[in-house]
Scaffold this motif. Structure first.
Motif, PDB file in Angstrom:
ATOM      1  N   MET A 245       0.335  -1.456   0.648  1.00  0.00           N
ATOM      2  CA  MET A 245      -0.051  -0.438  -0.057  1.00  0.00           C
ATOM      3  C   MET A 245       0.919   1.255   0.226  1.00  0.00           C
ATOM      4  O   MET A 245       0.890   2.233  -0.821  1.00  0.00           O
ATOM      5  N   ARG A 246       1.921   1.163   0.714  1.00  0.00           N
ATOM      6  CA  ARG A 246       2.689   2.477   1.006  1.00  0.00           C
ATOM      7  C   ARG A 246       3.533   2.829  -0.866  1.00  0.00           C
ATOM      8  O   ARG A 246       3.510   3.679  -1.206  1.00  0.00           O
ATOM      9  N   GLU A 247       3.725   1.741  -1.130  1.00  0.00           N
ATOM     10  CA  GLU A 247       4.540   1.594  -2.387  1.00  0.00           C
ATOM     11  C   GLU A 247       3.142   2.099  -3.302  1.00  0.00           C
ATOM     12  O   GLU A 247       3.938   2.955  -4.460  1.00  0.00           O
ATOM     13  N   THR A 248       2.338   1.693  -3.738  1.00  0.00           N
ATOM     14  CA  THR A 248       1.496   2.197  -4.524  1.00  0.00           C
ATOM     15  C   THR A 248       1.102   3.569  -4.634  1.00  0.00           C
ATOM     16  O   THR A 248       0.863   3.899  -5.192  1.00  0.00           O
ATOM     17  N   GLN A 249       0.881   4.118  -3.505  1.00  0.00           N
ATOM     18  CA  GLN A 249       0.872   5.476  -2.376  1.00  0.00           C
ATOM     19  C   GLN A 249       2.133   6.671  -3.606  1.00  0.00           C
ATOM     20  O   GLN A 249       1.479   7.376  -3.580  1.00  0.00           O
ATOM     21  N   GLU A 250       2.894   5.808  -3.012  1.00  0.00           N
ATOM     22  CA  GLU A 250       4.314   6.772  -3.679  1.00  0.00           C
ATOM     23  C   GLU A 250       4.571   7.520  -5.002  1.00  0.00           C
ATOM     24  O   GLU A 250       4.241   7.672  -5.590  1.00  0.00           O
ATOM     25  N   LEU A 251       4.014   5.418  -5.398  1.00  0.00           N
ATOM     26  CA  LEU A 251       3.567   5.534  -7.337  1.00  0.00           C
ATOM     27  C   LEU A 251       2.668   6.558  -7.225  1.00  0.00           C
ATOM     28  O   LEU A 251       3.091   7.021  -8.463  1.00  0.00           O
ATOM     29  N   ALA A 252       0.848   6.186  -7.211  1.00  0.00           N
ATOM     30  CA  ALA A 252       0.799   6.951  -6.802  1.00  0.00           C
ATOM     31  C   ALA A 252       0.575   8.462  -7.437  1.00  0.00           C
ATOM     32  O   ALA A 252       0.480   9.626  -8.202  1.00  0.00           O
ATOM     33  N   ARG A 253       1.330   9.384  -5.974  1.00  0.00           N
ATOM     34  CA  ARG A 253       1.437  10.315  -6.278  1.00  0.00           C
ATOM     35  C   ARG A 253       2.244  11.092  -6.547  1.00  0.00           C
ATOM     36  O   ARG A 253       2.829  11.961  -7.033  1.00  0.00           O
ATOM     37  N   GLY A 254       3.454   9.934  -7.696  1.00  0.00           N
ATOM     38  CA  GLY A 254       4.791  10.817  -8.610  1.00  0.00           C
ATOM     39  C   GLY A 254       3.636  10.988  -9.418  1.00  0.00           C
ATOM     40  O   GLY A 254       4.356  11.309 -10.907  1.00  0.00           O
ATOM     41  N   GLY A 255       2.500   9.701 -10.316  1.00  0.00           N
ATOM     42  CA  GLY A 255       2.047  10.376 -11.207  1.00  0.00           C
ATOM     43  C   GLY A 255       2.588  10.367 -12.041  1.00  0.00           C
ATOM     44  O   GLY A 255       3.351   8.653 -12.280  1.00  0.00           O
ATOM     45  N   PRO A 256       1.962   9.705 -13.501  1.00  0.00           N
ATOM     46  CA  PRO A 256       2.531   9.480 -15.175  1.00  0.00           C
ATOM     47  C   PRO A 256       4.334   9.249 -14.686  1.00  0.00           C
ATOM     48  O   PRO A 256       4.838   8.364 -15.013  1.00  0.00           O
ATOM     49  N   GLU A 257       5.132  10.320 -14.320  1.00  0.00           N
ATOM     50  CA  GLU A 257       6.593  10.739 -14.474  1.00  0.00           C
ATOM     51  C   GLU A 257       6.917   9.412 -13.617  1.00  0.00           C
ATOM     52  O   GLU A 257       7.888   8.787 -13.774  1.00  0.00           O
ATOM     53  N   ALA A 258       6.292   8.950 -12.473  1.00  0.00           N
ATOM     54  CA  ALA A 258       7.264   8.254 -11.970  1.00  0.00           C
ATOM     55  C   ALA A 258       6.665   6.369 -12.163  1.00  0.00           C
ATOM     56  O   ALA A 258       7.690   6.176 -12.064  1.00  0.00           O
ATOM     57  N   LEU A 259       6.011   6.545 -12.591  1.00  0.00           N
ATOM     58  CA  LEU A 259       5.602   4.713 -13.655  1.00  0.00           C
ATOM     59  C   LEU A 259       6.994   4.961 -14.471  1.00  0.00           C
ATOM     60  O   LEU A 259       7.539   3.977 -15.518  1.00  0.00           O
ATOM     61  N   SER A 260       6.745   5.561 -15.424  1.00  0.00           N
ATOM     62  CA  SER A 260       7.854   5.873 -16.383  1.00  0.00           C
ATOM     63  C   SER A 260       9.220   5.937 -16.321  1.00  0.00           C
ATOM     64  O   SER A 260       9.985   5.795 -17.048  1.00  0.00           O
ATOM     65  N   ALA A 261       9.602   6.905 -15.186  1.00  0.00           N
ATOM     66  CA  ALA A 261      11.007   6.018 -14.798  1.00  0.00           C
ATOM     67  C   ALA A 261      11.321   4.808 -13.735  1.00  0.00           C
ATOM     68  O   ALA A 261      12.105   4.514 -14.474  1.00  0.00           O
ATOM     69  N   VAL A 262      10.334   3.881 -13.476  1.00  0.00           N
ATOM     70  CA  VAL A 262      10.930   2.264 -13.178  1.00  0.00           C
ATOM     71  C   VAL A 262       9.740   1.413 -13.828  1.00  0.00           C
ATOM     72  O   VAL A 262      10.902   0.366 -14.262  1.00  0.00           O
ATOM     73  N   MET A 263       9.351   1.505 -15.171  1.00  0.00           N
ATOM     74  CA  MET A 263       9.001   0.962 -16.291  1.00  0.00           C
ATOM     75  C   MET A 263      10.045  -0.281 -16.996  1.00  0.00           C
ATOM     76  O   MET A 263       9.923  -0.994 -17.097  1.00  0.00           O
ATOM     77  N   PRO A 264      11.205   0.724 -17.903  1.00  0.00           N
ATOM     78  CA  PRO A 264      12.019   0.541 -18.197  1.00  0.00           C
ATOM     79  C   PRO A 264      12.710  -0.412 -17.603  1.00  0.00           C
ATOM     80  O   PRO A 264      12.323  -1.736 -17.516  1.00  0.00           O
ATOM     81  N   ALA A 265      12.953  -0.881 -16.843  1.00  0.00           N
ATOM     82  CA  ALA A 265      13.431  -1.526 -15.686  1.00  0.00           C
ATOM     83  C   ALA A 265      12.710  -3.214 -15.308  1.00  0.00           C
ATOM     84  O   ALA A 265      12.889  -3.929 -15.313  1.00  0.00           O
ATOM     85  N   CYS A 266      11.520  -2.469 -14.829  1.00  0.00           N
ATOM     86  CA  CYS A 266      10.697  -3.517 -14.569  1.00  0.00           C
ATOM     87  C   CYS A 266       9.943  -4.003 -15.669  1.00  0.00           C
ATOM     88  O   CYS A 266      10.067  -5.802 -15.301  1.00  0.00           O
ATOM     89  N   LEU A 267      10.315  -3.786 -16.728  1.00  0.00           N
ATOM     90  CA  LEU A 267      10.087  -4.782 -18.215  1.00  0.00           C
ATOM     91  C   LEU A 267      10.828  -5.957 -17.880  1.00  0.00           C
ATOM     92  O   LEU A 267      10.923  -6.275 -18.734  1.00  0.00           O
ATOM     93  N   GLN A 268      12.144  -5.286 -18.180  1.00  0.00           N
ATOM     94  CA  GLN A 268      13.131  -6.028 -18.226  1.00  0.00           C
ATOM     95  C   GLN A 268      12.878  -6.953 -16.742  1.00  0.00           C
ATOM     96  O   GLN A 268      13.253  -8.879 -17.155  1.00  0.00           O
ATOM     97  N   LEU A 269      12.780  -6.523 -15.718  1.00  0.00           N
ATOM     98  CA  LEU A 269      12.675  -7.933 -14.968  1.00  0.00           C
ATOM     99  C   LEU A 269      11.423  -8.497 -14.768  1.00  0.00           C
ATOM    100  O   LEU A 269      11.630  -9.742 -14.706  1.00  0.00           O
ATOM    101  N   LEU A 270      10.788  -8.211 -15.877  1.00  0.00           N
ATOM    102  CA  LEU A 270       9.393  -9.266 -15.913  1.00  0.00           C
ATOM    103  C   LEU A 270      10.163 -10.104 -17.493  1.00  0.00           C
ATOM    104  O   LEU A 270       9.556 -11.197 -17.049  1.00  0.00           O
TER     105      LEU A 270
END
Length: 123
Positions: free
Chosen positions: A93-118
């Protein structure tokens, strides 16, 4: 009377001492913290994709791979004897709040590395 004063002074001295620190929650390893952040990011993107959000639709489909990553990662974290189900839920829940608070930019920042992890996860 003196013993009463001495007892009161001793009680005051004890009361003035700081309380012992509360037991801290166990720390996530770097691998666990990364998996948690990516699992939550995948869940947020999946929700956005389901809602038709253009920013979320720009990513590869998160259903079923991203959702499965999230479910498996959370289950593995809950199997760690250091983490209770409630603690894992609150961390997510805390992680969700942090990413949601950062808006689309927060997801854009983590998704490239996360897609590699996936991709590396084999899902």
């Amino acid at each position: 009377m003196m013993s009463l004063l001495a007892s009161a002074a001793a009680s005051l001295a004890l009361a003035a001492q700081p309380a012992p620190p509360a037991t801290e929650a166990p720390q996530l390893s770097l691998e666990q913290a990364t998996g948690l952040r990516c699992g939550v990011a995948f869940a947020l993107v999946a929700q956005g994709q389901q809602a038709g959000d253009p920013a979320a639709l720009a990513y590869p489909a998160m259903n079923p791979r991203g959702k499965e990553f999230f479910v498996r990662f959370m289950a593995a974290l809950m199997e760690d004897p250091r983490f209770s189900r409630d603690l894992v839920t609150s961390l997510a829940m805390r992680e969700t709040q942090e990413l949601a608070r950062g808006g689309p930019e927060a997801l854009s920042a983590v998704m490239p590395a996360c897609l590699q992890l996936l991709d590396l996860s084999g899902l």
